[in-house]
Design a protein around this motif. Structure first.
Motif, PDB file in Angstrom:
ATOM      1  N   SER A   1       0.826  -1.214   0.000  1.00  0.00           N
ATOM      2  CA  SER A   1       0.000   0.000   0.000  1.00  0.00           C
ATOM      3  C   SER A   1       0.858   1.262   0.000  1.00  0.00           C
ATOM      4  O   SER A   1       0.556   2.228  -0.707  1.00  0.00           O
ATOM      5  N   LYS A   2       1.919   1.279   0.795  1.00  0.00           N
ATOM      6  CA  LYS A   2       2.773   2.461   0.861  1.00  0.00           C
ATOM      7  C   LYS A   2       3.476   2.722  -0.467  1.00  0.00           C
ATOM      8  O   LYS A   2       3.659   3.869  -0.882  1.00  0.00           O
ATOM      9  N   SER A   3       3.889   1.656  -1.149  1.00  0.00           N
ATOM     10  CA  SER A   3       4.679   1.798  -2.377  1.00  0.00           C
ATOM     11  C   SER A   3       3.824   2.087  -3.597  1.00  0.00           C
ATOM     12  O   SER A   3       4.359   2.393  -4.666  1.00  0.00           O
ATOM     13  N   GLY A   4       2.521   1.970  -3.463  1.00  0.00           N
ATOM     14  CA  GLY A   4       1.645   2.201  -4.597  1.00  0.00           C
ATOM     15  C   GLY A   4       1.447   0.962  -5.453  1.00  0.00           C
ATOM     16  O   GLY A   4       1.220   1.067  -6.669  1.00  0.00           O
ATOM     17  N   GLY A   5       1.532  -0.220  -4.818  1.00  0.00           N
ATOM     18  CA  GLY A   5       1.218  -1.447  -5.541  1.00  0.00           C
ATOM     19  C   GLY A   5       2.393  -2.332  -5.887  1.00  0.00           C
ATOM     20  O   GLY A   5       2.248  -3.277  -6.670  1.00  0.00           O
ATOM     21  N   VAL A   6       3.570  -2.063  -5.326  1.00  0.00           N
ATOM     22  CA  VAL A   6       4.733  -2.915  -5.588  1.00  0.00           C
ATOM     23  C   VAL A   6       4.614  -4.200  -4.776  1.00  0.00           C
ATOM     24  O   VAL A   6       4.243  -4.172  -3.599  1.00  0.00           O
ATOM     25  N   VAL A   7       4.939  -5.321  -5.404  1.00  0.00           N
ATOM     26  CA  VAL A   7       4.845  -6.639  -4.778  1.00  0.00           C
ATOM     27  C   VAL A   7       6.204  -7.332  -4.861  1.00  0.00           C
ATOM     28  O   VAL A   7       6.941  -7.162  -5.827  1.00  0.00           O
ATOM     29  N   GLY A   8       6.530  -8.123  -3.831  1.00  0.00           N
ATOM     30  CA  GLY A   8       7.731  -8.950  -3.862  1.00  0.00           C
ATOM     31  C   GLY A   8       9.013  -8.222  -3.510  1.00  0.00           C
ATOM     32  O   GLY A   8       9.918  -8.111  -4.342  1.00  0.00           O
ATOM     33  N   PRO A   9       9.171  -7.744  -2.251  1.00  0.00           N
ATOM     34  CA  PRO A   9      10.431  -7.093  -1.859  1.00  0.00           C
ATOM     35  C   PRO A   9      11.596  -8.076  -1.974  1.00  0.00           C
ATOM     36  O   PRO A   9      11.601  -9.115  -1.319  1.00  0.00           O
ATOM     37  N   HIS A  10      12.549  -7.737  -2.821  1.00  0.00           N
ATOM     38  CA  HIS A  10      13.637  -8.677  -3.117  1.00  0.00           C
ATOM     39  C   HIS A  10      14.966  -8.202  -2.562  1.00  0.00           C
ATOM     40  O   HIS A  10      15.290  -8.449  -1.411  1.00  0.00           O
ATOM     41  N   SER A  11      15.761  -7.498  -3.365  1.00  0.00           N
ATOM     42  CA  SER A  11      17.056  -7.011  -2.877  1.00  0.00           C
ATOM     43  C   SER A  11      16.845  -5.826  -1.952  1.00  0.00           C
ATOM     44  O   SER A  11      16.059  -4.924  -2.227  1.00  0.00           O
ATOM     45  N   LEU A  12      17.574  -5.841  -0.826  1.00  0.00           N
ATOM     46  CA  LEU A  12      17.536  -4.744   0.139  1.00  0.00           C
ATOM     47  C   LEU A  12      18.940  -4.182   0.190  1.00  0.00           C
ATOM     48  O   LEU A  12      19.891  -4.879   0.535  1.00  0.00           O
ATOM     49  N   TYR A  13      19.102  -2.908  -0.167  1.00  0.00           N
ATOM     50  CA  TYR A  13      20.430  -2.346  -0.422  1.00  0.00           C
ATOM     51  C   TYR A  13      20.604  -1.043   0.336  1.00  0.00           C
ATOM     52  O   TYR A  13      19.822  -0.104   0.174  1.00  0.00           O
ATOM     53  N   ALA A  14      21.643  -0.991   1.175  1.00  0.00           N
ATOM     54  CA  ALA A  14      21.840   0.158   2.059  1.00  0.00           C
ATOM     55  C   ALA A  14      22.390   1.369   1.316  1.00  0.00           C
ATOM     56  O   ALA A  14      23.384   1.277   0.587  1.00  0.00           O
TER      57      ALA A  14
END
Length: 447
Positions: free
Chosen positions: A140-153
Motif C-alpha cells: 500500500s505504501k509503495s503504490g502497488g509494488v509486490v515482492g520485496p527482493h534485494s535490500l540495499y543500504a
C-alpha cells in the motif's frame, strides 16, 4: 581537490553519499563481509564469527515457519559448524533476500509472497539476532509494488527492489525507498515502452522488470537487473517450464540509473533474465557483472571509448543448451575471480576475470543436487553455499537437498569444512546468507 573538501561543498545528499563512501573505506580493520555488501556499510575483512541464513519454512517440518538461522563459523569457537540460534517470524512468506542497514546494526529480510519485511537487531547480541519490527504495509505504501527482493543500504536509507505488482502480478515493478527507521519515502517505477520515465531505450526492450540493485558511487551509477513476476515465481517450476505464456514473462533488461536522483537514464538489452549484479571493488575498475539465468551467459556492464555505459555478453556458463540455470554470483575482493552457481547441475564455477572482457573458467565442483547462493569471505579463503532457490522451484524427492555448507579455498581446490542438513535439523530451506562478527561492534567474543 581532495574528497573531504568536496564533501563540504556538495549538496546534502551528495555530501552524505561521499562521506559514507569515505567512512566505509576508512572503517576499522574488522571491515567487510561478502564482497557484494553495499559500499556504504562497514565490512568484515577478518574472520567472520557467524553466518545468518534467511530460511524458508516447510509445511510439516519443525515449526513450519520462515526463520533467521545463525550458524557459528569461527574455527576457534567450540560451537564451530553448529546452529546456535534461530528466530522464527510466523508463517511462510517465501523468505528470500536480506541485507544490513548502512551501520550494520539491523538486518532487513523480505518475503516475496506476503510482502512483509522483517527487521532484526544484530547489534545488541550478534550471536542472537532479535526480531524488532515487521513492515506489513509495503504494497500500500509503495503504490502497488509486490515482492520485496534485494535490500540495499544507502546512507540512512534502504533501497528495495520489487519483483511484481498488485494489478496483474506480472513483472512490471519499481524501486522502493525507506529510511532506516522503517518509514516509507518514495517509489521509482522501472521504465517501460509506454513510459520510459525519461530514460533512453538503447535496444529492443523496456520491460519494466526488476530483480537486483548495485551501485558504483564514484560514478553516480546505480544498476538494476530483471527477473519475473509473482505469477511465475510462485508457480511450480515444472509447470512453468511447460507453459509457453509463462516463459515469455521474464525480464530482458539492465537499467542504468542516476544514483543520487534515482532517475533512470538508459535501458540495456540483456536477454534471458539477468539476476545478481556484482561490481568491481578497486577504484580503477569501472565495471560490473551479471549473469542470465535462461541463456547462461556472463554479461559485462562497463564504459565504452566515449565514456558511455554499455552491456555486452562476454562468456558462456557451462553448456547454455542444457540450461544449467545460473543463479547467484560472487566477485572476489581483488576483482580477479567471479564465482557462479548453477542450480540445475548443483555446481559452482570459478572464472578468471582479470581481463573482464574475456572471463575464463578455471574451476568447477559439484556442491549438491541443487545449489543456489554463494558467499565469499573478504580474503577469499572461505566460501559458503546454500541450496534453496524458491519453494516451488526447488527439486523434488531425493534431489531436494537443503543445506548450508562451508568450504576452504586455496586458489586451486575447495575443501569442505562442515555441512548442516537443514531438513534433518527441521529448519527448512536454506536460502540467503549474510555475515556477522563481534568485532564490527567492538564486542568481545562470548563463545
Amino acid at each position: 581537490m581532495n574528497k573531504l573538501f568536496l564533501a563540504k561543498n556538495l549538496p546534502s545528499y551528495f555530501k552524505a553519499t561521499l562521506i559514507a563512501s569515505i567512512l566505509s573505506v576508512s572503517a576499522s580493520s574488522a571491515q567487510a563481509d561478502e564482497t557484494c555488501t553495499s559500499p556504504y556499510a562497514p565490512k568484515i575483512t577478518g574472520q567472520e564469527d557467524f553466518v545468518y541464513i534467511w530460511t524458508l519454512g516447510v509445511e510439516g517440518l519443525g515449526d513450519e515457519q520462515d526463520k533467521l538461522v545463525t550458524a557459528d563459523v569461527n574455527p576457534k569457537s567450540p560451537n564451530y559448524g553448529k546452529v546456535i540460534n534461530s528466530v522464527s517470524v510466523g508463517g511462510r512468506n517465501e523468505a528470500h533476500h536480506s541485507d544490513f542497514t548502512d551501520d550494520r546494526k539491523f538486518l532487513w529480510a523480505g518475503g516475496l509472497d506476503t510482502n512483509k519485511i522483517f527487521v532484526f537487531d544484530v547489534y545488541s547480541d550478534p550471536a542472537k539476532p532479535k526480531l524488532t519490527k515487521v513492515i506489513t504495509d509495503f504494497v500500500s505504501k509503495s503504490g502497488g509494488v509486490v515482492g520485496p527482493h534485494s535490500l540495499y543500504a544507502l546512507p540512512g536509507r534502504m533501497l528495495i527492489t520489487g519483483l511484481s505488482n498488485n494489478k496483474d502480478h506480472g513483472g512490471r515493478t519499481a524501486l522502493v525507498e525507506y529510511n532506516n527507521a522503517g518509514e516509507y519515502i518514495a517509489t521509482y517505477w522501472l521504465p517501460t515502452d509506454s513510459n520510459l520515465q525519461g530514460a533512453i531505450k538503447s535496444g529492443n526492450y523496456a520491460d519494466g522488470y526488476n530483480y537486483d540493485v548495485r551501485a558504483l558511487p564514484r560514478h553516480n551509477l546505480l544498476l538494476t537487473s530483471s527477473f519475473t513476476g509473482w505469477s511465475n515465481y510462485m508457480m511450480d517450476f515444472g509447470k512453468m517450464l511447460t507453459d509457453p505464456e509463462a516463459m515469455k514473462r521474464f525480464g530482458n533488461t539492465v537499467v542504468q540509473w542516476d544514483l543520487h536522483s534515482h532517475q533512470p537514464k538508459k535501458v540495456f538489452d540483456v536477454p534471458g533474465a539477468p539476476l545478481e549484479i556484482r561490481c568491481a571493488l578497486a577504484d580503477k575498475h569501472d565495471y560490473c557483472f551479471t549473469s542470465t539465468a535462461l541463456t547462461s551467459k556472463i554479461w559485462l556492464i562497463n564504459t565504452d571509448s566515449k565514456g558511455e555505459w554499455q552491456a555486452q555478453a562476454v562468456a558462456d556458463i557451462g553448456d547454455p543448451s542444457k540450461i544449467p540455470l545460473p543463479v547467484d554470483i560472487s566477485i572476489s575482493s581483488d576483482d580477479k575471480t567471479l564465482w557462479v552457481n548453477t542450480f540445475m547441475d548443483g555446481k559452482t564455477r570459478a572464472f578468471d576475470i582479470s581481463d573482464p572482457l574475456h572471463p575464463k573458467q578455471f574451476f568447477e565442483q559439484k556442491i549438491g543436487a541443487q545449489v543456489n547462493m554463494v558467499s565469499s569471505s573478504w580474503d577469499g579463503k572461505r566460501l559458503y553455499y546454500t541450496s534453496s532457490l524458491l519453494a516451488n522451484w526447488d527439486k523434488k524427492g531425493a534431489d531436494n537437498e537443503q543445506f548450508f555448507k562451508a568450504y576452504h579455498w586455496d586458489g586451486k581446490q575447495l575443501t569442505q569444512q562442515f555441512a548442516i542438513d537443514f531438513t534433518k535439523e527441521k529448519l527448512g530451506r536454506a536460502h540467503q546468507m549474510r555475515f556477522g562478527a563481534y568485532a564490527l561492534y567492538d564486542k568481545k567474543n562470548k563463545s
